[in-house]
Scaffold this motif. Sequence first.
Motif, PDB file in Angstrom:
ATOM      1  N   THR A 158      45.191  65.851  68.909  1.00  0.00           N
ATOM      2  CA  THR A 158      44.993  65.043  69.970  1.00  0.00           C
ATOM      3  C   THR A 158      45.673  65.521  71.161  1.00  0.00           C
ATOM      4  O   THR A 158      46.349  66.556  70.987  1.00  0.00           O
ATOM      5  N   SER A 176      39.234  57.755  72.065  1.00  0.00           N
ATOM      6  CA  SER A 176      40.572  57.608  72.638  1.00  0.00           C
ATOM      7  C   SER A 176      41.337  56.855  71.752  1.00  0.00           C
ATOM      8  O   SER A 176      40.959  56.048  70.943  1.00  0.00           O
ATOM      9  N   PHE A 177      42.857  56.798  72.296  1.00  0.00           N
ATOM     10  CA  PHE A 177      43.813  56.031  71.352  1.00  0.00           C
ATOM     11  C   PHE A 177      43.545  54.542  71.783  1.00  0.00           C
ATOM     12  O   PHE A 177      44.073  53.509  70.480  1.00  0.00           O
ATOM     13  N   SER A 186      51.298  62.061  72.836  1.00  0.00           N
ATOM     14  CA  SER A 186      51.014  61.034  73.740  1.00  0.00           C
ATOM     15  C   SER A 186      51.731  61.257  75.101  1.00  0.00           C
ATOM     16  O   SER A 186      52.666  62.047  75.158  1.00  0.00           O
ATOM     17  N   THR A 187      51.330  60.684  76.043  1.00  0.00           N
ATOM     18  CA  THR A 187      51.702  61.019  77.370  1.00  0.00           C
ATOM     19  C   THR A 187      51.805  59.714  78.428  1.00  0.00           C
ATOM     20  O   THR A 187      50.732  58.917  78.288  1.00  0.00           O
ATOM     21  N   ALA A 231      48.372  57.938  80.486  1.00  0.00           N
ATOM     22  CA  ALA A 231      48.089  56.359  79.717  1.00  0.00           C
ATOM     23  C   ALA A 231      48.343  55.070  80.424  1.00  0.00           C
ATOM     24  O   ALA A 231      47.927  54.039  80.054  1.00  0.00           O
ATOM     25  N   GLU A 261      51.982  54.578  76.422  1.00  0.00           N
ATOM     26  CA  GLU A 261      52.230  55.825  76.040  1.00  0.00           C
ATOM     27  C   GLU A 261      52.655  55.736  74.548  1.00  0.00           C
ATOM     28  O   GLU A 261      52.273  56.158  73.284  1.00  0.00           O
ATOM     29  N   GLN A 288      50.224  54.486  72.156  1.00  0.00           N
ATOM     30  CA  GLN A 288      49.086  55.666  71.797  1.00  0.00           C
ATOM     31  C   GLN A 288      49.756  56.075  70.601  1.00  0.00           C
ATOM     32  O   GLN A 288      49.076  56.476  69.540  1.00  0.00           O
ATOM     33  N   GLY A 289      51.061  56.462  70.508  1.00  0.00           N
ATOM     34  CA  GLY A 289      51.649  57.196  69.432  1.00  0.00           C
ATOM     35  C   GLY A 289      51.542  56.115  68.305  1.00  0.00           C
ATOM     36  O   GLY A 289      51.284  56.594  66.908  1.00  0.00           O
ATOM     37  N   TYR A 306      54.331  65.346  65.062  1.00  0.00           N
ATOM     38  CA  TYR A 306      54.364  64.683  66.361  1.00  0.00           C
ATOM     39  C   TYR A 306      55.348  65.567  67.435  1.00  0.00           C
ATOM     40  O   TYR A 306      56.467  65.879  67.032  1.00  0.00           O
ATOM     41  N   LYS A 335      58.790  57.827  73.845  1.00  0.00           N
ATOM     42  CA  LYS A 335      58.756  58.917  72.588  1.00  0.00           C
ATOM     43  C   LYS A 335      59.484  58.644  71.512  1.00  0.00           C
ATOM     44  O   LYS A 335      58.960  58.869  70.322  1.00  0.00           O
TER      45      LYS A 335
END
Length: 290
Positions: free
Chosen positions: A10, A57-58, A78-79, A83, A89, A92-93, A110, A128
């Motif tokens: 990803t 996409s997520f 992820s960012t 996002a 974010e 997403q994760g 990850y 995160k």
Amino acid sequence: MPKSLSVLVTGATGKQGGAVARALLKKGHKVRAFTRKPDSTGSLELKKLGAELAVGSFADKDSLARAMKGVDAAFIMSTPFEAGGTEAETQQGLSAVDAAKAAGLQHVVYTSVGGANQKTGIPHFDSKFRVEEYLQKSGVPYTIIAPVWFNENFLGMFGQGLKQGVVALALPAQRKLQQVAVEEIGAVGAAVIDRREQFLGKRFDLASSELSGEQVAEVFSRVTGKPIRFQQVPIAQLRATSEDMARMFEWFDKVGYSADLAALRRELPEVPWRSFEEWARAQDWKQVLG
């Protein structure tokens, strides 16, 4: 030689994901690049190198499930910056972890951020870390790599200052900051996927050098042949632009990253570790300085 694996990457058209994808392809692995824009330059370049493109996409859980199907491992990043913030974010994760678990993946790598497990109070570190905790509790076999400050930040978000002969950071001139090159992150990601058994269940911060802003300016001056000086930016000035970034630089000053550089070199000898100056000499300074 390790066997050829099929790996979903990803963020494959970004810096980290792109570096991991290229490193995996170079090692002979099959890469499935997860992308929202299959016609983008980054996507087309990866396709040319032999990657398979998985469009999605997520936010589209069906596309994520399709992308995870049939792969041996996944590199997940992820960012908050694309996002729509730190909450997005984190989501997403979490979605990626859920999809990996549903697909029965045998390894998820990850990429987090150095120090995220230290309760820093920095929004884009904490977002995160929430994914880290979720992954660790999910039952999915995992490795967490946590890169520190990117060398490339000096050329990207701080590149304008370099054109004016300045390395400007909201830190004292002699405060050291650990750094890592994107290419090294890619090589580490590929090595961890290659040597899955040795890295399962592990989390480690990832750095290759440690320099002060003053030292960075000295290196850039030497490499470019142009005078470049360090300038300390008042933290209040940074806070007026971004509370998140201000908190990060305050943490850099008071605590800072603590990756074990010697241990990383011992445990990952196949990674082409370079000094900061070696990395700097490999950059296209004509393009950077205009």
